[in-house]
Each structure stands twice: as C-alpha cells, then as structure tokens.
Design an enzyme around this catalytic site. Structure first.
Site, PDB file in Angstrom:
ATOM      1  N   SER A   1     -62.330 -65.901 -64.773  1.00 54.42           N
ATOM      2  CA  SER A   1     -63.227 -67.277 -64.814  1.00 54.42           C
ATOM      3  C   SER A   1     -64.215 -67.174 -64.076  1.00 54.42           C
ATOM      4  O   SER A   1     -64.351 -66.348 -62.893  1.00 54.42           O
ATOM      5  CB  SER A   1     -62.336 -68.470 -64.454  1.00 54.42           C
ATOM      6  OG  SER A   1     -63.168 -69.925 -64.194  1.00 54.42           O
TER       7      SER A   1
ATOM      8  N   TYR B   1     -55.813 -72.615 -58.551  1.00 55.74           N
ATOM      9  CA  TYR B   1     -56.355 -71.989 -59.911  1.00 55.74           C
ATOM     10  C   TYR B   1     -57.518 -70.902 -59.843  1.00 55.74           C
ATOM     11  O   TYR B   1     -57.478 -69.637 -60.193  1.00 55.74           O
ATOM     12  CB  TYR B   1     -56.841 -72.955 -60.666  1.00 55.74           C
ATOM     13  CG  TYR B   1     -57.568 -72.473 -62.050  1.00 55.74           C
ATOM     14  CD1 TYR B   1     -56.639 -72.353 -63.054  1.00 55.74           C
ATOM     15  CD2 TYR B   1     -58.728 -72.446 -62.320  1.00 55.74           C
ATOM     16  CE1 TYR B   1     -57.108 -71.533 -64.350  1.00 55.74           C
ATOM     17  CE2 TYR B   1     -59.403 -71.917 -63.435  1.00 55.74           C
ATOM     18  CZ  TYR B   1     -58.646 -71.376 -64.559  1.00 55.74           C
ATOM     19  OH  TYR B   1     -59.137 -71.134 -65.465  1.00 55.74           O
TER      20      TYR B   1
END
Length: 254
Positions: free
Chosen positions: A139, A152
């Site tokens: 990400s 995360y």
C-alpha cells in the site's frame, strides 16, 4: 512481467482489487485461480469468469496454506505466479488504551504472515519455472502511514521490507518479486463511498496493468509516485500534513 500465458494464484480474489486483478488477468489469457474464505463468493466470481478456478483458503491457517499449495502444484504444474492480495484493514488508535488483540493479531496474520507463508509454500516450485513471479500487494501507506490505521500501515511497511529482502535472495533465480502499492482505491476495504479522494477501481486496474507489463519491480500509479520518495529524515512533515487533512476531512465509515 509477461502478461499472458501464466498460471496465477491470487489470494483474496473475491472482491475489490483482488477480484478486479483476477478478472483482468483472466481476460488477458492467463489461467487464474483465486482463493478466499467464503465459498459462495468464490463460486460467484468463477461463474462470472468461465475457466477461472478457485480454492477455499484462510491465509491465517498455516496448515491450510500447505495443503492448498500441494494441491495446486499437483493440479497446475505450470503454476508460475502468486499474487499475495488478501488483507484486512481495521481501524486502531495507538494513542488510546483500547486494543482489540484478537482482531489486530488476525490482521498481522492476514496482512504479513499470510504473504510470507504463501510465498514459502510455493517458492521452491516457482524456482522450477522458466519465468516466475511473486507479486506482493502492499500500500502507499507503507510510505505514508495513516495514523488511525497505524498497525495496518505498519503491516504494509513490513510487506515492503519483506519484498526487498525476498527480491535480493531470489535475484539469481527465475523468480521475480514485484510489489504493488495501491493508493486509496474506491473499494469495500474500508467503505465504498464514491469519495473523490479515492481512485476509481477501473482506473487503478488500467494503470497498474500497464505498469505490470513493463520491467518494473515496484508498481504504483502516477498520482502517488512522489509519496514513494518521501521516507527520510524529514518525512514527518508530509506524514503530519496528511494525517491532519484526514482529521479535518474524515474518511467515511459505516
């Protein structure tokens, strides 16, 4: 990356980026096998894409991973690519005493140990293929952490680090390691909202596929390429500005 003629195993292939990539690879002339935990969704996706196959798999279960890898290698001896896509994104706030241990341990098992275990289960087979690929979906938050998704973001930074090590150790083999670092894409990972800050899924897939077709080892859309270069001794400025902007304009949730 060679974009056709591959046999590709994709985890988390029933929705969002995983499903869209699976369908795009399928349409490009690859044998695609997807995995997920929910059989009904796996059947729905493969029914909509005749010729695509599926296996049920919980990537937090090491025994299941071992069994699935053995089965797929037996049934698909030409399997030459894995795409580690499965992930979950719960919110957490490291400034508070609240800590949902079960949920966050599941996230680490899914987002970090899942790709590591999947890679280990297939890598010796992949080395026997003339051209092979391990594709890790991290990400842009690996480089620009979202404070309210602190753990995360940390798992995605760990996947980036893991990919660097994996790539180095496989450099003298036929296995190429590619990292995809998506921006905020309008899927149901958080909440599919049509928020103008989120990149439309079809636009993301189009640009990502174009860049996968090159010799890039890191694939990210043009709009976030500058963020990749942010980490350094002065990275706090952009991180603080980014997170302040999110506080002032919150991401919509259910």
């Amino acid at each position: 990356m060679n974009m056709s003629g591959n046999t590709i195993f994709i985890t988390g292939g029933t929705s969002g980026i995983g499903r869209a990539l699976a369908e795009k690879f399928h349409q490009a002339g690859n044998q695609v096998i997807i995995s997920g935990r929910r059989k009904a969704l796996l059947e729905e996706v493969t029914a909509a894409n005749p010729g695509m196959d599926y296996v049920e798999l919980d990537v937090t279960d090491p025994a299941q991973i071992t069994a699935v890898a053995k089965d797929l290698i037996t049934r698909y001896p030409n399997l030459n690519a894995i795409l580690n896509n499965a992930g979950i994104m719960p919110f957490d706030d490291p400034s508070k005493g609240e800590f949902d241990d079960d949920l966050l341990v599941t996230m680490v098992n899914t987002n970090l140990l899942g790709p590591a275990r999947i890679s280990a289960a297939f890598v010796e087979h992949l080395k026997t293929q003339e051209q092979a690929y391990i594709i890790n979906n991290s990400s842009i938050l690996a480089f620009l952490p979202l404070a309210h998704n602190a753990l995360y973001s940390a798992t995605k930074a760990a996947i980036h680090s893991y990919s660097l090590s994996q790539r180095f150790l496989l450099k003298d083999t036929s296995v190429k390691v590619i990292e995809i670092s998506p921006p905020w894409v309008d899927t149901d990972l958080i909440y599919k909202s049509g928020d103008p800050r989120a990149m439309p899924l079809d636009a993301f897939i189009k640009e990502t596929f174009e860049k996968l077709a090159t010799d890039r080892i890191e694939v990210m859309v043009e709009s976030v390429e500058a963020i990749r270069d942010n980490p350094g001794s002065n990275e706090h400025t952009l991180v603080n500005l980014f997170n302040q902007s999110v506080i002032e304009n919150p991401i919509p949730v259910h």
